[in-house]
Motif scaffolding. Structure first.
Motif, PDB file in Angstrom:
ATOM      1  N   MET A  67       0.832  -1.200  -0.034  1.00  0.00           N
ATOM      2  CA  MET A  67       0.071   0.122  -0.182  1.00  0.00           C
ATOM      3  C   MET A  67       1.027   1.141  -0.047  1.00  0.00           C
ATOM      4  N   PRO A  68       0.652   2.274  -0.823  1.00  0.00           N
ATOM      5  CA  PRO A  68       1.550   3.458  -0.707  1.00  0.00           C
ATOM      6  C   PRO A  68       1.526   4.291   0.302  1.00  0.00           C
ATOM      7  N   ASN A  69       2.486   4.892   0.606  1.00  0.00           N
ATOM      8  CA  ASN A  69       2.654   5.753   1.777  1.00  0.00           C
ATOM      9  C   ASN A  69       2.416   7.132   1.495  1.00  0.00           C
ATOM     10  N   TYR A  70       1.423   7.750   1.959  1.00  0.00           N
ATOM     11  CA  TYR A  70       0.938   9.040   1.593  1.00  0.00           C
ATOM     12  C   TYR A  70       2.020  10.154   2.236  1.00  0.00           C
ATOM     13  N   ARG A  71       2.885  10.888   1.408  1.00  0.00           N
ATOM     14  CA  ARG A  71       3.632  11.810   1.943  1.00  0.00           C
ATOM     15  C   ARG A  71       3.084  13.074   2.408  1.00  0.00           C
ATOM     16  N   ASN A  72       2.179  13.443   1.588  1.00  0.00           N
ATOM     17  CA  ASN A  72       1.333  14.582   2.055  1.00  0.00           C
ATOM     18  C   ASN A  72       0.070  15.139   1.144  1.00  0.00           C
ATOM     19  N   ALA A  73      -0.754  15.769   1.491  1.00  0.00           N
ATOM     20  CA  ALA A  73      -2.052  15.609   0.807  1.00  0.00           C
ATOM     21  C   ALA A  73      -2.825  16.853   1.167  1.00  0.00           C
ATOM     22  N   THR A  74      -3.654  17.613   0.205  1.00  0.00           N
ATOM     23  CA  THR A  74      -4.219  18.613   0.288  1.00  0.00           C
ATOM     24  C   THR A  74      -5.812  18.355  -0.535  1.00  0.00           C
ATOM     25  N   ASN A  75      -6.806  19.266  -0.122  1.00  0.00           N
ATOM     26  CA  ASN A  75      -8.117  19.262  -0.764  1.00  0.00           C
ATOM     27  C   ASN A  75      -8.367  20.861  -0.931  1.00  0.00           C
ATOM     28  N   GLY A  76      -9.081  21.054  -2.026  1.00  0.00           N
ATOM     29  CA  GLY A  76      -9.498  22.662  -2.288  1.00  0.00           C
ATOM     30  C   GLY A  76     -10.571  22.707  -3.333  1.00  0.00           C
ATOM     31  N   SER A  77     -11.142  23.806  -3.596  1.00  0.00           N
ATOM     32  CA  SER A  77     -12.025  24.003  -4.560  1.00  0.00           C
ATOM     33  C   SER A  77     -11.518  25.000  -5.619  1.00  0.00           C
ATOM     34  N   ILE A  78     -12.359  24.765  -6.813  1.00  0.00           N
ATOM     35  CA  ILE A  78     -11.895  25.622  -7.868  1.00  0.00           C
ATOM     36  C   ILE A  78     -13.249  26.196  -8.411  1.00  0.00           C
ATOM     37  N   ASP A  79     -13.655  27.367  -8.602  1.00  0.00           N
ATOM     38  CA  ASP A  79     -14.790  27.835  -9.179  1.00  0.00           C
ATOM     39  C   ASP A  79     -14.807  28.911  -9.884  1.00  0.00           C
ATOM     40  N   ALA A  80     -13.345  29.593 -10.570  1.00  0.00           N
ATOM     41  CA  ALA A  80     -13.222  30.445 -11.293  1.00  0.00           C
ATOM     42  C   ALA A  80     -11.883  30.449 -12.303  1.00  0.00           C
ATOM     43  N   ALA A  81     -11.583  30.834 -13.401  1.00  0.00           N
ATOM     44  CA  ALA A  81     -10.628  30.911 -14.065  1.00  0.00           C
ATOM     45  C   ALA A  81      -9.527  31.555 -13.384  1.00  0.00           C
ATOM     46  N   THR A  82      -8.305  30.755 -13.561  1.00  0.00           N
ATOM     47  CA  THR A  82      -6.961  31.214 -12.931  1.00  0.00           C
ATOM     48  C   THR A  82      -7.075  30.744 -11.396  1.00  0.00           C
ATOM     49  N   GLU A  83      -7.737  30.209 -10.841  1.00  0.00           N
ATOM     50  CA  GLU A  83      -7.658  29.521  -9.421  1.00  0.00           C
ATOM     51  C   GLU A  83      -6.823  28.229  -9.595  1.00  0.00           C
ATOM     52  N   SER A  84      -6.347  27.899  -8.543  1.00  0.00           N
ATOM     53  CA  SER A  84      -5.701  26.596  -8.317  1.00  0.00           C
ATOM     54  C   SER A  84      -5.621  26.026  -6.815  1.00  0.00           C
ATOM     55  N   VAL A  85      -5.590  24.656  -7.048  1.00  0.00           N
ATOM     56  CA  VAL A  85      -5.173  23.774  -5.803  1.00  0.00           C
ATOM     57  C   VAL A  85      -3.557  23.475  -5.741  1.00  0.00           C
TER      58      VAL A  85
END
Length: 108
Positions: free
Chosen positions: A1-19
């Motif tokens: 099973m992989p070992n998760y180094r790090n993670a994040t979540n986020g939302s995008i609802d417009a152009a030029t946004e990023s996660v």
């Protein structure tokens, strides 16, 4: 099973946004991306080595063998990220809705 180094979540609802996810791994490193939600737009997979300049990277859609630097639909994707300082999903075009983005750094 992989070992998760790090993670994040986020939302995008417009152009030029990023996660974004800070990431640094030099051997057998990869990134998993999951895109969900109800949205219409274009999302690009990108990496940076110097922390400032971002470049597109080809990602494989899991289960389909389709490889592309962008997506216009929900899905799960993966790409190698050996030696990069950060990864992101970036909206280059947007019409409507909200895309939910999950990024997970994976050690090989």
């Amino acid at each position: 099973m992989p070992n998760y180094r790090n993670a994040t979540n986020g939302s995008i609802d417009a152009a030029t946004e990023s996660v974004e996810l800070a990431y640094r791994h030099f051997m057998n490193g990869g990134v998993g991306v999951q895109v969900t939600g109800t949205w219409t737009g274009t999302l690009e997979f990108q990496v940076t080595i110097n922390g400032t300049d971002w470049d597109d990277i080809a990602a494989e859609e899991v289960g389909s063998l389709i490889i592309s630097t962008q997506t216009t639909a929900n899905g799960t994707f993966k790409f190698d990220a050996v030696g990069v300082k950060g990864v992101r999903v970036y909206a280059t075009g947007w019409t409507s809705g909200t895309a939910e983005i999950a990024l997970a750094g994976l050690e090989g």
